[in-house]
Design a protein around this motif. Structure first.
Motif, PDB file in Angstrom:
ATOM      1  N   GLU A  32       0.833  -1.208   0.000  1.00 40.41           N
ATOM      2  CA  GLU A  32       0.000   0.000   0.000  1.00 40.41           C
ATOM      3  C   GLU A  32       0.866   1.256   0.000  1.00 40.41           C
ATOM      4  OE1 GLU A  32      -3.161   0.270   2.885  1.00 40.41           O
ATOM      5  OE2 GLU A  32      -3.436  -1.901   2.819  1.00 40.41           O
ATOM      6  N   LYS A  33       1.920   1.252   0.808  1.00 38.80           N
ATOM      7  CA  LYS A  33       2.813   2.414   0.860  1.00 38.80           C
ATOM      8  C   LYS A  33       3.541   2.616  -0.462  1.00 38.80           C
ATOM      9  CE  LYS A  33       3.575   3.221   5.668  1.00 38.80           C
ATOM     10  NZ  LYS A  33       3.007   4.554   5.666  1.00 38.80           N
ATOM     11  N   TYR A  34       4.040   1.526  -1.050  1.00 34.17           N
ATOM     12  CA  TYR A  34       4.673   1.636  -2.364  1.00 34.17           C
ATOM     13  C   TYR A  34       3.704   2.257  -3.365  1.00 34.17           C
ATOM     14  CZ  TYR A  34       9.034  -1.059  -1.765  1.00 34.17           C
ATOM     15  OH  TYR A  34      10.285  -1.484  -1.419  1.00 34.17           O
ATOM     16  N   ALA A  35       2.478   1.735  -3.428  1.00 35.55           N
ATOM     17  CA  ALA A  35       1.506   2.217  -4.405  1.00 35.55           C
ATOM     18  C   ALA A  35       1.177   3.691  -4.188  1.00 35.55           C
ATOM     19  CB  ALA A  35       0.237   1.371  -4.330  1.00 35.55           C
ATOM     20  N   ALA A  36       0.990   4.093  -2.947  1.00 41.27           N
ATOM     21  CA  ALA A  36       0.689   5.496  -2.650  1.00 41.27           C
ATOM     22  C   ALA A  36       1.867   6.400  -3.023  1.00 41.27           C
ATOM     23  CB  ALA A  36       0.348   5.652  -1.170  1.00 41.27           C
ATOM     24  N   THR A  37       3.078   5.948  -2.764  1.00 42.74           N
ATOM     25  CA  THR A  37       4.262   6.734  -3.096  1.00 42.74           C
ATOM     26  C   THR A  37       4.422   6.851  -4.605  1.00 42.74           C
ATOM     27  OG1 THR A  37       5.331   5.995  -1.060  1.00 42.74           O
ATOM     28  CG2 THR A  37       6.742   6.962  -2.737  1.00 42.74           C
ATOM     29  N   ILE A  38       4.203   5.755  -5.311  1.00 45.31           N
ATOM     30  CA  ILE A  38       4.290   5.772  -6.779  1.00 45.31           C
ATOM     31  C   ILE A  38       3.247   6.729  -7.355  1.00 45.31           C
ATOM     32  CG2 ILE A  38       3.879   4.381  -8.849  1.00 45.31           C
ATOM     33  CD1 ILE A  38       5.175   2.016  -7.221  1.00 45.31           C
ATOM     34  N   ASP A  39       2.026   6.666  -6.839  1.00 50.30           N
ATOM     35  CA  ASP A  39       0.962   7.538  -7.334  1.00 50.30           C
ATOM     36  C   ASP A  39       1.255   9.014  -7.105  1.00 50.30           C
ATOM     37  OD1 ASP A  39      -0.509   5.427  -8.276  1.00 50.30           O
ATOM     38  OD2 ASP A  39      -1.912   5.394  -6.587  1.00 50.30           O
ATOM     39  N   SER A  40       1.967   9.337  -6.051  1.00 52.19           N
ATOM     40  CA  SER A  40       2.192  10.740  -5.714  1.00 52.19           C
ATOM     41  C   SER A  40       3.523  11.288  -6.227  1.00 52.19           C
ATOM     42  CB  SER A  40       2.115  10.924  -4.200  1.00 52.19           C
ATOM     43  OG  SER A  40       3.180  10.230  -3.583  1.00 52.19           O
ATOM     44  N   SER A  41       4.319  10.461  -6.849  1.00 49.27           N
ATOM     45  CA  SER A  41       5.643  10.901  -7.301  1.00 49.27           C
ATOM     46  C   SER A  41       5.616  11.285  -8.774  1.00 49.27           C
ATOM     47  CB  SER A  41       6.668   9.792  -7.083  1.00 49.27           C
ATOM     48  OG  SER A  41       7.936  10.211  -7.543  1.00 49.27           O
ATOM     49  N   ASP A  46      12.818   7.863  -9.764  1.00 50.97           N
ATOM     50  CA  ASP A  46      12.384   7.105  -8.591  1.00 50.97           C
ATOM     51  C   ASP A  46      11.446   5.953  -8.950  1.00 50.97           C
ATOM     52  OD1 ASP A  46      13.821   8.779  -6.960  1.00 50.97           O
ATOM     53  OD2 ASP A  46      12.103  10.053  -6.460  1.00 50.97           O
ATOM     54  N   MET A  47      10.871   5.987 -10.124  1.00 49.63           N
ATOM     55  CA  MET A  47       9.857   5.001 -10.491  1.00 49.63           C
ATOM     56  C   MET A  47      10.403   3.569 -10.521  1.00 49.63           C
ATOM     57  SD  MET A  47       6.835   6.115 -10.819  1.00 49.63           S
ATOM     58  CE  MET A  47       7.084   7.288  -9.516  1.00 49.63           C
ATOM     59  N   LYS A  48      11.521   3.343 -11.181  1.00 49.99           N
ATOM     60  CA  LYS A  48      12.009   1.969 -11.330  1.00 49.99           C
ATOM     61  C   LYS A  48      12.256   1.296  -9.984  1.00 49.99           C
ATOM     62  CE  LYS A  48      15.272  -1.029 -13.593  1.00 49.99           C
ATOM     63  NZ  LYS A  48      16.386  -1.181 -14.505  1.00 49.99           N
ATOM     64  N   PRO A  49      13.001   1.921  -9.048  1.00 49.50           N
ATOM     65  CA  PRO A  49      13.203   1.225  -7.767  1.00 49.50           C
ATOM     66  C   PRO A  49      11.915   1.053  -6.962  1.00 49.50           C
ATOM     67  CG  PRO A  49      14.281   3.377  -7.740  1.00 49.50           C
ATOM     68  CD  PRO A  49      13.788   3.147  -9.133  1.00 49.50           C
ATOM     69  N   LEU A  50      11.015   2.023  -7.048  1.00 52.47           N
ATOM     70  CA  LEU A  50       9.754   1.904  -6.321  1.00 52.47           C
ATOM     71  C   LEU A  50       8.892   0.779  -6.896  1.00 52.47           C
ATOM     72  CD1 LEU A  50       8.805   5.655  -5.835  1.00 52.47           C
ATOM     73  CD2 LEU A  50       9.357   4.019  -4.027  1.00 52.47           C
ATOM     74  N   ILE A  51       8.779   0.748  -8.207  1.00 49.92           N
ATOM     75  CA  ILE A  51       7.960  -0.281  -8.840  1.00 49.92           C
ATOM     76  C   ILE A  51       8.579  -1.661  -8.647  1.00 49.92           C
ATOM     77  CG2 ILE A  51       7.135  -1.119 -11.080  1.00 49.92           C
ATOM     78  CD1 ILE A  51       6.717   1.871 -11.817  1.00 49.92           C
ATOM     79  N   THR A  52       9.905  -1.734  -8.747  1.00 47.70           N
ATOM     80  CA  THR A  52      10.589  -3.011  -8.516  1.00 47.70           C
ATOM     81  C   THR A  52      10.348  -3.495  -7.092  1.00 47.70           C
ATOM     82  OG1 THR A  52      12.285  -2.463 -10.141  1.00 47.70           O
ATOM     83  CG2 THR A  52      12.835  -4.160  -8.526  1.00 47.70           C
ATOM     84  N   GLY A  53      10.469  -2.609  -6.133  1.00 46.30           N
ATOM     85  CA  GLY A  53      10.213  -2.972  -4.741  1.00 46.30           C
ATOM     86  C   GLY A  53       8.789  -3.424  -4.515  1.00 46.30           C
ATOM     87  N   MET A  54       7.837  -2.735  -5.154  1.00 48.25           N
ATOM     88  CA  MET A  54       6.435  -3.116  -4.989  1.00 48.25           C
ATOM     89  C   MET A  54       6.182  -4.500  -5.583  1.00 48.25           C
ATOM     90  SD  MET A  54       2.917  -1.157  -6.003  1.00 48.25           S
ATOM     91  CE  MET A  54       2.901  -1.599  -7.736  1.00 48.25           C
ATOM     92  N   PHE A  55       6.740  -4.757  -6.773  1.00 45.96           N
ATOM     93  CA  PHE A  55       6.545  -6.075  -7.385  1.00 45.96           C
ATOM     94  C   PHE A  55       7.214  -7.181  -6.574  1.00 45.96           C
ATOM     95  CE2 PHE A  55       5.785  -4.147 -11.838  1.00 45.96           C
ATOM     96  CZ  PHE A  55       4.441  -4.015 -11.551  1.00 45.96           C
TER      97      PHE A  55
END
Length: 88
Positions: A32-41, A46-55
């Protein structure tokens, strides 16, 4: 990003989720935190590490669910066998 917009990086507390529900709840809160951070960034770097971490967290959640299903005997094979026994 719009000026004056309050960012909500997910309302779920990973620590509270860990304490209340263990590993599965903590991983769900992290997703949930990953998704909220991705949506607000708006930062492309920053997208690749965030999305990789979420997956990776989603994969971990799937592993946790598969382990729980195996312990409960609710595996895909068991479901197929139950379906066959009902139709017989």
């Amino acid at each position: 990003m719009a000026q004056g917009v309050k960012l909500d990086f997910g309302s779920a507390s990973v620590l509270d989720a860990w304490r209340d529900g263990g590993e599965r709840a903590a991983v769900s809160a992290a997703i949930e935190k990953y998704a909220a951070t991705i949506d607000s960034s708006d930062s492309a770097r920053d997208m690749k590490p965030l999305i990789t971490g979420m997956f990776e967290a989603i994969d971990r959640l799937k592993d946790i669910d598969a382990q729980a299903a195996a312990c409960d005997g609710d595996t895909p094979l068991a479901r197929i066998l139950r379906m066959e026994s009902r139709s017989a």
